[in-house]
Motif scaffolding. Structure first.
Motif, PDB file in Angstrom:
ATOM      1  N   GLY A 320     -14.911  18.309  -1.610  1.00 44.60           N
ATOM      2  CA  GLY A 320     -15.588  18.357  -0.329  1.00 44.60           C
ATOM      3  C   GLY A 320     -15.775  17.012   0.345  1.00 44.60           C
ATOM      4  N   LYS A 321     -15.281  15.935  -0.279  1.00 43.38           N
ATOM      5  CA  LYS A 321     -15.401  14.595   0.305  1.00 43.38           C
ATOM      6  C   LYS A 321     -14.042  14.138   0.803  1.00 43.38           C
ATOM      7  N   ARG A 322     -14.047  13.350   1.838  1.00 46.61           N
ATOM      8  CA  ARG A 322     -12.827  12.750   2.354  1.00 46.61           C
ATOM      9  C   ARG A 322     -12.753  11.336   1.805  1.00 46.61           C
ATOM     10  N   ILE A 323     -11.862  11.089   0.861  1.00 45.14           N
ATOM     11  CA  ILE A 323     -11.707   9.769   0.251  1.00 45.14           C
ATOM     12  C   ILE A 323     -10.838   8.886   1.133  1.00 45.14           C
ATOM     13  N   VAL A 324      -9.766   9.461   1.633  1.00 45.94           N
ATOM     14  CA  VAL A 324      -8.830   8.761   2.508  1.00 45.94           C
ATOM     15  C   VAL A 324      -8.184   9.823   3.380  1.00 45.94           C
ATOM     16  N   SER A 325      -7.669   9.433   4.524  1.00 48.41           N
ATOM     17  CA  SER A 325      -7.113  10.436   5.439  1.00 48.41           C
ATOM     18  C   SER A 325      -5.832  11.052   4.887  1.00 48.41           C
ATOM     19  N   ALA A 326      -5.564  12.275   5.332  1.00 46.02           N
ATOM     20  CA  ALA A 326      -4.320  12.936   4.930  1.00 46.02           C
ATOM     21  C   ALA A 326      -3.112  12.122   5.380  1.00 46.02           C
ATOM     22  N   GLU A 327      -3.200  11.513   6.558  1.00 50.11           N
ATOM     23  CA  GLU A 327      -2.092  10.705   7.067  1.00 50.11           C
ATOM     24  C   GLU A 327      -1.838   9.501   6.162  1.00 50.11           C
ATOM     25  N   SER A 328      -2.899   8.910   5.623  1.00 51.70           N
ATOM     26  CA  SER A 328      -2.732   7.764   4.739  1.00 51.70           C
ATOM     27  C   SER A 328      -2.093   8.172   3.417  1.00 51.70           C
ATOM     28  N   VAL A 329      -2.484   9.334   2.889  1.00 52.76           N
ATOM     29  CA  VAL A 329      -1.844   9.821   1.666  1.00 52.76           C
ATOM     30  C   VAL A 329      -0.366  10.089   1.923  1.00 52.76           C
ATOM     31  N   ASP A 330      -0.057  10.712   3.051  1.00 49.38           N
ATOM     32  CA  ASP A 330       1.342  10.972   3.382  1.00 49.38           C
ATOM     33  C   ASP A 330       2.133   9.664   3.445  1.00 49.38           C
ATOM     34  N   ALA A 331       1.532   8.632   4.034  1.00 47.55           N
ATOM     35  CA  ALA A 331       2.205   7.338   4.132  1.00 47.55           C
ATOM     36  C   ALA A 331       2.412   6.718   2.758  1.00 47.55           C
ATOM     37  N   MET A 332       1.445   6.894   1.863  1.00 46.03           N
ATOM     38  CA  MET A 332       1.579   6.349   0.517  1.00 46.03           C
ATOM     39  C   MET A 332       2.728   7.008  -0.235  1.00 46.03           C
ATOM     40  N   LEU A 333       2.845   8.325  -0.114  1.00 50.26           N
ATOM     41  CA  LEU A 333       3.831   9.060  -0.904  1.00 50.26           C
ATOM     42  C   LEU A 333       5.238   8.999  -0.330  1.00 50.26           C
ATOM     43  N   ALA A 334       5.349   8.750   0.969  1.00 47.29           N
ATOM     44  CA  ALA A 334       6.671   8.707   1.603  1.00 47.29           C
ATOM     45  C   ALA A 334       7.423   7.449   1.170  1.00 47.29           C
ATOM     46  N   PRO A 335       8.750   7.503   1.147  1.00 46.28           N
ATOM     47  CA  PRO A 335       9.512   6.312   0.739  1.00 46.28           C
ATOM     48  C   PRO A 335       9.411   5.188   1.769  1.00 46.28           C
ATOM     49  N   SER A 336       8.969   4.037   1.327  1.00 49.31           N
ATOM     50  CA  SER A 336       9.002   2.827   2.152  1.00 49.31           C
ATOM     51  C   SER A 336      10.249   2.006   1.862  1.00 49.31           C
ATOM     52  N   TRP A 337      10.777   2.195   0.662  1.00 47.48           N
ATOM     53  CA  TRP A 337      12.008   1.504   0.259  1.00 47.48           C
ATOM     54  C   TRP A 337      12.802   2.434  -0.639  1.00 47.48           C
ATOM     55  N   THR A 338      14.120   2.428  -0.463  1.00 46.72           N
ATOM     56  CA  THR A 338      15.025   3.186  -1.322  1.00 46.72           C
ATOM     57  C   THR A 338      16.227   2.315  -1.641  1.00 46.72           C
TER      58      THR A 338
END
Length: 447
Positions: A320-338
């Motif tokens: 029930g708590k918001r630790i970090v935004s959903a958009e930030s989690v998406d950015a963390m999990l998406a590839p920044s480098w391949t």
């Protein structure tokens, strides 16, 4: 004190297995017990914690082996024991950084110099700024050199990057090769997180370890800390090797404590409690967050790590708590480098020498998130992609990984091995064989 059959039997009996009410069947931990005592492919372990996530909910949890050794014998390893989890700490630090992004205080693509309060530039690319995104994705051109931390009272973080300082190392903390300017090349570097920890201090106005406790660790309900001296002695588990001296393995030797024994050092260079108290009272925020080991110093359990994974599965929400935004989690999990087809835009062997058995360990990376192609690693069953982080330090091997599609995951902490894990015969993956065996058990027994 030699390990006898009876003492190992006691340790095996101390294994803890817990199932959630929603789990219709319990995972068989027999294979984990076999790995604890050693197999034909892997050496005996001092301790092992494993905690599972199924469909985004905590499932079974195991603890085997011992947490401490001394004149009074072994202390069995429990689920609530806290271990220095090594580089999985980076994943937790990234959550703190993304909170600052959510608050509008940190721009991932800004020049990090404006947050540090001094100019950070690679002399080989003086016109290209280093950004927080590059620090999180290890594409910053920052290198560890011979060391990536500065002990209390001996200097400040900027000394790594200041010509003429004792820590300059002839520019060894920057990449100098062509094609490795900021943003161009992946190279795993712990010093990136010393910089991020320092940025966190300057933006938050709080000491790194205290910021992480207040804003990340406690809100998630973790019983974890970056300061081992804040972990109750009865919950502190040491790291081990079988060796004569810390830092190496010796055939035929006894288990030797590597870190977090009877008298842990609270922070780097602060072995004397009186000195630590005086130093911290005068510490200038943003001067040197490497003291607090943001790259690997979190003390936590496998159960704690599963909570972190659960938060990621729930895209930043937890209980029930918001630790970090959903958009930030998406950015963390998406590839920044391949890694490109020519294998020319990054070093895929992690911290090991290229060309060895760990080549292929890192081929895709997010914002402090390791993205694993399981088919390329030789895992024919189970998920094609796992995301999370790996860790290795002081004999400890750890991983915290999830299938982002199903919410299934595993957190593992191996507190030490009798022999170097690199000496085991390789499996199909770039992992050490013992880590691979744990993952295979999970895929076969739990999924």
């Amino acid at each position: 004190m030699p390990m006898t059959y009876c003492s190992f039997a006691r340790l095996l009996a101390a294994a803890v297995i817990v199932s959630t009410a929603a789990t219709a069947w319990a995972v068989d931990g027999t294979r984990l017990k076999e790995l604890l005592v050693g197999t034909a492919q892997t050496s005996p372990l001092s301790g092992l914690q494993v905690s599972l996530l199924r469909g985004g909910e905590s499932a079974e949890s195991f603890a085997l082996g011992f947490a401490q050794r001394g004149d009074l014998g072994e202390v069995p390893l429990r689920r609530d024991h806290k271990v220095r989890i090594a580089s999985i700490s980076k994943l937790v630090v990234a959550i703190g950084a993304m909170q600052l992004v959510d608050a509008g205080q940190l721009d991932l693509d800004a020049d990090v110099s404006k947050y540090l309060g001094w100019t950070l530039r690679n002399p080989a690319a003086p016109d290209i700024p280093v950004t927080p995104r590059q620090l999180l994705s290890h594409t910053s051109s920052v290198r560890d050199g011979s060391a990536y931390f500065i002990a209390a009272g001996t200097g400040e973080l900027r000394d790594f990057f200041t010509p003429g300082s004792p820590y300059w190392e002839d520019g060894g903390h920057f990449a100098g090769a062509p094609g490795q300017a900021p943003g161009e090349y992946f190279y795993y570097s712990n010093l990136n997180f010393g910089l991020l920890g320092t940025v966190i201090e300057r933006l938050s106005g709080e000491r790194f370890d205290q910021f992480m406790a207040k804003h990340v660790i406690d809100p998630m309900g973790l019983n974890a800390r970056f300061d081992p001296c804040e972990v109750p002695a009865e919950q502190r588990a040491a790291a081990f090797r079988k060796g004569e001296v810390a830092g190496s393995w010796t055939a035929g030797a006894e288990w030797l404590t590597q870190v977090d024994g009877d008298q842990p050092s609270c922070f780097y260079g602060m072995q004397d409690p009186a000195f630590a108290e005086d130093f911290l009272a005068e510490y200038r925020l943003g001067s040197n967050a490497t003291l607090y080991s943001p790259q690997g110093g979190l003390r936590a359990s496998a159960d704690d790590l599963v909570i972190v994974l659960k938060m990621l599965v729930n895209r930043g929400a937890l209980n029930g708590k918001r630790i970090v935004s959903a958009e930030s989690v998406d950015a963390m999990l998406a590839p920044s480098w391949t890694l490109n087809a020519q294998r020319s835009n990054g070093l895929s062997s992690g911290e090991a020498e290229p060309g060895g058995p760990t080549d292929g360990l890192m081929t895709s990376y997010g914002l402090s998130v390791h993205r694993i192609d399981m088919r390329a690693w030789g895992f024919e069953r189970g998920p094609k992609l796992l995301v999370g982080h790996l860790g290795e330090a002081y004999g400890v091997l750890s991983h915290a990984l999830i299938n982002p599609e199903t919410g299934d995951g595993i957190a593992t902490i191996i507190t030490g091995s009798a022999e170097s894990p690199a000496s085991a015969p390789p499996g199909s993956s770039p992992l050490y064989r013992i880590e691979e065996e744990v993952l295979r058990w999970w895929l076969e027994a739990a999924l």
